[in-house]
Design a protein around this motif. Structure first.
Motif, short mmCIF file in Angstrom:
data_model
loop_
_atom_site.label_atom_id
_atom_site.label_comp_id
_atom_site.label_asym_id
_atom_site.label_seq_id
_atom_site.Cartn_x
_atom_site.Cartn_y
_atom_site.Cartn_z
N LEU A 91 0.83 -1.21 0.00
CA LEU A 91 0.00 0.00 0.00
C LEU A 91 0.86 1.26 0.00
CD1 LEU A 91 -2.76 -1.02 2.59
CD2 LEU A 91 -3.04 -0.78 0.11
N SER A 92 0.38 2.26 -0.73
CA SER A 92 1.08 3.54 -0.83
C SER A 92 0.56 4.55 0.17
CB SER A 92 0.95 4.12 -2.24
OG SER A 92 1.33 3.19 -3.23
N ALA A 93 -0.71 4.41 0.57
CA ALA A 93 -1.35 5.37 1.48
C ALA A 93 -2.65 4.79 2.00
CB ALA A 93 -1.60 6.70 0.77
N ILE A 94 -3.15 5.39 3.09
CA ILE A 94 -4.46 5.07 3.64
C ILE A 94 -5.32 6.32 3.54
CG2 ILE A 94 -5.77 4.24 5.62
CD1 ILE A 94 -3.77 2.19 4.72
N ALA A 95 -6.51 6.20 2.97
CA ALA A 95 -7.46 7.31 2.91
C ALA A 95 -8.64 6.99 3.81
CB ALA A 95 -7.93 7.54 1.48
N ILE A 96 -9.13 8.01 4.49
CA ILE A 96 -10.29 7.80 5.36
C ILE A 96 -11.21 9.00 5.30
CG2 ILE A 96 -9.12 8.75 7.41
CD1 ILE A 96 -10.69 6.53 9.01
N SER A 97 -12.51 8.72 5.44
CA SER A 97 -13.49 9.79 5.60
C SER A 97 -13.50 10.17 7.08
CB SER A 97 -14.87 9.31 5.17
OG SER A 97 -15.86 10.25 5.51
N PRO A 98 -13.05 11.40 7.42
CA PRO A 98 -12.88 11.76 8.83
C PRO A 98 -14.17 12.12 9.55
CG PRO A 98 -12.27 13.60 7.45
CD PRO A 98 -12.59 12.47 6.51
N GLY A 99 -15.26 12.31 8.80
CA GLY A 99 -16.52 12.68 9.41
C GLY A 99 -17.14 13.86 8.69
N PRO A 100 -18.33 14.24 9.12
CA PRO A 100 -19.08 13.79 10.30
C PRO A 100 -19.73 12.43 10.07
CG PRO A 100 -20.41 15.33 9.05
CD PRO A 100 -19.07 15.28 8.36
N GLY A 101 -20.35 11.92 11.14
CA GLY A 101 -21.02 10.64 11.03
C GLY A 101 -21.11 9.96 12.38
N SER A 102 -21.18 8.64 12.34
CA SER A 102 -21.30 7.83 13.55
C SER A 102 -20.07 8.00 14.44
CB SER A 102 -21.44 6.35 13.15
OG SER A 102 -21.10 5.49 14.22
N TYR A 103 -20.29 8.37 15.69
CA TYR A 103 -19.19 8.58 16.62
C TYR A 103 -18.33 7.32 16.74
CZ TYR A 103 -16.68 9.52 20.96
OH TYR A 103 -15.69 9.69 21.91
#
Length: 233
Positions: free
Chosen positions: A59-71
């Motif tokens: 893997l070259s990188a990790i992408a994440i949706s930081p929010g908002p949303g479920s705590y």
């Protein structure tokens, strides 16, 4: 530039992980059981990499949706993402899951979208509340992540010269006829890590990375936690 990116979307169900090569999706794993996210997310990632025929170390990188949303979902997803970045010595990328919904709508319904439409990506925050972001046809953000109690007049935030409002996400149907005088259209596009792949690759090419040490989920609102009342024995 070639990149293998793992995208993680845990802001809402279905929770999902995706492996993409540049902006091309190789594999995606979903899980709609809120109670099993903590115990299964690492297994989801392993299966996703296996289906893409790669190892974690590629893997070259990790992408994440930081929010908002479920705590809980955001906290678990961010912890896993940061842990992998530390262990693999690769960068962390933030991608708006709500922006990815608007991008997917443009790709899925190019003829129907047209010009001068607004994209309202909304997550159901229970009762008569949603978390939403609004984008124009160029995917420029007009309204940042906002907690809105319905009904709400969107023209207090955006000049009311756009007549079509394209509603997306699991809160998309909830906002119909609740934001003012627009022509409402609902497209059944729900949050998914695979929609994040093109935006994640763009961030990777720009070198737009987040601090692994200090990054935190964007909760928008504090968690709804109540303290038990003391009982007299």
């Amino acid at each position: 530039m070639e990149a293998l990116i793992l995208s993680i979307e845990t802001s809402t169900v279905p929770f999902s992980v995706t492996v993409s090569k540049n902006d091309f999706v190789l594999s995606t794993i979903e899980n709609s059981d809120r109670t099993k996210l903590a115990s299964e997310i690492t297994l989801m990632i392993e299966r996703c990499c296996s289906q893409a025929s790669i190892s974690l170390h590629e893997l070259s990188a990790i992408a994440i949706s930081p929010g908002p949303g479920s705590y809980t979902g955001l906290r678990i997803g961010m912890s896993v993402a940061k842990g992998l970045c530390f262990a693999l010595d690769i960068p962390l990328i933030f991608v708006s899951g709500l922006q990815s919904l608007a991008l997917q709508a443009k790709k899925t319904y190019p003829d129907e979208v047209g010009k001068d439409a607004l994209f309202c990506s909304a997550l159901d925050a229970r009762r008569n509340e949603v978390y939403m972001e609004v984008y124009d046809d160029h995917l420029d953000q007009l309204v940042p992540s906002t907690s809105v109690v319905l009904p709400f007049h969107l023209n207090t935030l955006v000049p009311d010269h756009h007549k079509r409002l394209i509603c997306l996400g699991d809160g998309g149907e909830k906002v119909i006829d609740q934001l003012g005088s627009y022509s409402y259209v609902f497209y059944p596009i729900l949050s998914n890590s695979s929609w994040m792949a093109p935006l994640a690759f763009e961030q990777f090419k720009k070198g737009s990375f987040e601090s692994i040490e200090t990054s935190e989920p964007f909760y928008l609102k504090p968690p709804n936690i109540t303290t038990p009342k003391n009982r007299i024995l």
